[in-house]
Design a protein around this motif. Structure first.
Motif, short mmCIF file in Angstrom:
data_model
loop_
_atom_site.label_atom_id
_atom_site.label_comp_id
_atom_site.label_asym_id
_atom_site.label_seq_id
_atom_site.Cartn_x
_atom_site.Cartn_y
_atom_site.Cartn_z
N LEU A 171 0.83 -1.21 0.00
CA LEU A 171 0.00 0.00 0.00
C LEU A 171 0.86 1.26 0.00
O LEU A 171 1.84 1.35 0.75
CB LEU A 171 -0.89 -0.01 1.25
N VAL A 216 -0.38 -5.09 3.87
CA VAL A 216 -1.55 -4.40 3.31
C VAL A 216 -1.54 -4.36 1.78
O VAL A 216 -1.23 -3.34 1.17
CB VAL A 216 -1.70 -2.98 3.88
N SER A 217 -1.93 -5.46 1.19
CA SER A 217 -2.04 -5.51 -0.27
C SER A 217 -3.46 -5.16 -0.72
O SER A 217 -3.98 -5.75 -1.67
CB SER A 217 -1.67 -6.92 -0.77
N GLN A 218 -4.07 -4.18 -0.08
CA GLN A 218 -5.42 -3.77 -0.47
C GLN A 218 -5.41 -3.19 -1.88
O GLN A 218 -4.51 -2.44 -2.25
CB GLN A 218 -5.95 -2.74 0.52
N GLY A 222 -10.05 0.21 -2.11
CA GLY A 222 -10.49 -0.65 -1.01
C GLY A 222 -10.29 0.00 0.34
O GLY A 222 -9.61 1.04 0.46
N THR A 224 -8.76 0.71 3.99
CA THR A 224 -7.37 0.71 4.44
C THR A 224 -7.29 1.18 5.88
O THR A 224 -8.17 1.91 6.34
CB THR A 224 -6.51 1.62 3.53
N ALA A 232 -15.50 3.22 0.20
CA ALA A 232 -14.71 2.30 -0.62
C ALA A 232 -15.30 2.14 -2.02
O ALA A 232 -16.52 2.15 -2.20
CB ALA A 232 -14.62 0.94 0.07
N PRO A 234 -13.56 -0.27 -4.52
CA PRO A 234 -12.43 -1.11 -4.95
C PRO A 234 -12.55 -1.54 -6.41
O PRO A 234 -13.65 -1.74 -6.94
CB PRO A 234 -12.51 -2.32 -4.02
N ARG A 239 -6.60 -9.02 -4.96
CA ARG A 239 -5.29 -8.44 -4.60
C ARG A 239 -4.17 -9.09 -5.40
O ARG A 239 -3.30 -8.41 -5.94
CB ARG A 239 -5.05 -8.60 -3.10
N ARG A 264 1.00 -11.80 3.06
CA ARG A 264 0.24 -10.56 2.89
C ARG A 264 0.36 -9.93 1.50
O ARG A 264 0.07 -8.75 1.34
CB ARG A 264 0.65 -9.55 3.96
#
Length: 481
Positions: A171, A216-218, A222, A224, A232, A234, A239, A264
């Motif tokens: 992120l 945090v591979s949002q 998305g 966070t 959101a 997304p 991901r 992650r």
């Protein structure tokens, strides 16, 4: 082979398959078992088990959250949580002036704490890189520090024979395309390209790296951490699809064949990462609980806090992870100079002094049949067991006084010793397959939790029962004899 593998003794087989002749593996309940001769597993799983062997033995790592946000002393997420405009936040990078010996200070703290590896935030959610990168001038070499801080960190760890870990936040809050992916759609491929290029730099410029710890591979749009009130929106990809995680990690492994990668990036990889709590992974996968001295979101430098964990609480969580087969990654948040805070130092030094005395109860121990699940277990009202072969170590978090009763554990006890003093203790059999270990001091000896070393006649395990006979002193185990 599942992630519980410690070592592969011997293996044979053709391409893509391996026949194990003897290898310890962890079952679904967490205990290590031996896979019998002739058991066939994939060569990929066998290779993962070999890579994880040192990590399982190490047990304890030190997490370091540090960056230009440390200047303010208000945690590592201050950019978003205070909704700071980028121009205002960039000034922190210019004010960020680490001391010349910061890396030595951090590495020395890891040694004193008894940690065997360290994981440093090379980039957090603010996108500020502690390393030299060609992708973005918002990095340590082109702002206040004027030098590559990751290079200094790696050198300090290697001088002390510590394993090297890199944290990297997928992120990056500074991309407008993350917050408004439809409006800034042209930024989306640039977000992914930057990540791939920066990870390649990290895997290329610093020699052998032992751990890659993503966070945090949002996907863009998305939810966070810290984004209270954000609506959101997304993107439709997963991901792993958006960040091309499989491709990314394949590149990492081509450059660092021995590296361990956490879960992650949107794909499982080598180990799970429960945060601020102790919870084993499903199916016996390797796992590591990460925790900080206070509570989320404050992993970075916090000047003042009344919500800190004591050394006893840190040790309790650490041993809770170890007894269940996990590792423990405990965090510090150095100040803007890179120096460890006094509260972190005091707590970790006490843990380190405890480990210096009782390290045999921690390093290289394995999960056992004592714990059938992640819930409490026998003698939990006294403390927790860790084991090696026929030896069980009981760490006494709730000191009982002059004696302790061992119940619901077999086989027979051969001897017991108070590790704190080396004194032999008296072992007496009792009704209901219990054992009384007596001769303990009336008050707890030493700092933190004392440890009793107990030798059984075989590997210790849980005894099961299914009737009321114990009420009459006629306890009859129904399993695990």
């Amino acid at each position: 082979m599942p992630a519980g593998v410690a070592t592969v003794r011997r293996c044979v087989g053709g391409p893509g398959r391996v026949v194990i002749l003897a290898v310890p593996r962890r079952g679904s309940t967490g205990e290590f078992r031996y896979v019998m001769k002739g058991t066939t597993i994939s060569s990929d799983d066998a290779e993962r088990g070999a890579r994880l062997a040192w990590w399982h033995d190490a047990k304890f790592g030190m997490f370091v959250h540090w960056g230009c946000y440390s200047v303010l002393g208000r945690g590592e997420q201050i950019l978003l949580r205070d909704l700071m405009p980028l121009e205002e936040y960039r000034q922190l990078a210019d004010r960020f002036q680490p001391a010349a010996d910061w890396a030595d200070q951090v590495a020395d703290q890891a040694v004193r704490a008894g940690a065997r590896y360290v994981v440093l935030t090379t980039r957090h959610h603010d996108g500020y890189c502690l390393f030299r990168t060609e992708t973005d001038p918002f990095n340590a070499t082109q702002t206040g520090p004027g030098r590559d801080l990751v290079a200094e960190y790696v050198a300090a760890l290697r001088k002390r024979n510590l394993r090297v870990g890199f944290y990297y936040s997928i992120l990056n809050w500074r991309w407008r395309g993350f917050w408004a992916p439809n409006k800034y759609a042209e930024e989306l491929p640039k977000i992914v390209d930057e990540i791939h290029r920066q990870i390649r730099e990290l895997m290329t410029h610093y020699g052998k790296i032992d751990i890659l710890w993503y966070d945090v591979s949002q996907v863009p749009g998305g939810p966070t951490p810290g984004a209270s009130g954000y609506q959101a929106q997304p993107v439709s990809q997963s991901r792993a699809e958006f960040y091309r995680s499989a491709e990314l990690n394949a590149m990492v492994r081509s450059l660092q064949p021995h590296i361990l990668i956490n879960n992650r990036s949107g794909v499982p990889e080598d180990f799970g990462t429960p945060e601020q709590h102790i919870k084993p992974e499903e199916g016996g996968r390797a796992w590591e609980a990460c925790m900080t001295i206070n509570y989320a979101p404050n992993w970075g430098n916090i000047r003042y806090s009344v919500a800190d964990k004591t050394a006893g609480q840190i040790l309790y969580n650490f041993m809770d992870a170890v007894r269940l087969g996990g590792n423990f990654l405990f965090n510090i948040g150095p100040d803007e100079r890179g120096y460890v805070s006094e509260r972190d130092r005091q707590a970790l030094d006490r843990v380190g002094q405890w480990l210096e005395k009782y390290g045999e109860a921690v390093y290289g121990t394995t999960p056992t049949g004592i714990y059938a699940s992640a819930s409490q277990g026998p003698c939990y009202h006294y403390g927790m067991f860790t084991c090696r072969g026929n030896i069980a170590y009981l760490t006494l978090f709730y000191y009982p006084g002059d004696y302790v009763i061992i119940s619901k554990i077999g086989p027979a006890i051969r001897s017991a010793e108070l590790l704190t003093t080396g004194e032999k203790l008296t072992v007496t059999p009792m009704k209901n397959a219990r054992w009384k270990i007596s001769g303990l001091p009336a008050a707890p000896p030493g700092d933190l939790a004392p440890v009793i070393k107990i030798e059984f006649t075989g590997p210790p395990h849980l005894l099961e029962f299914s009737d009321a006979a114990w009420l009459d002193g006629q306890y009859q185990p129904t399993g695990g004899k």
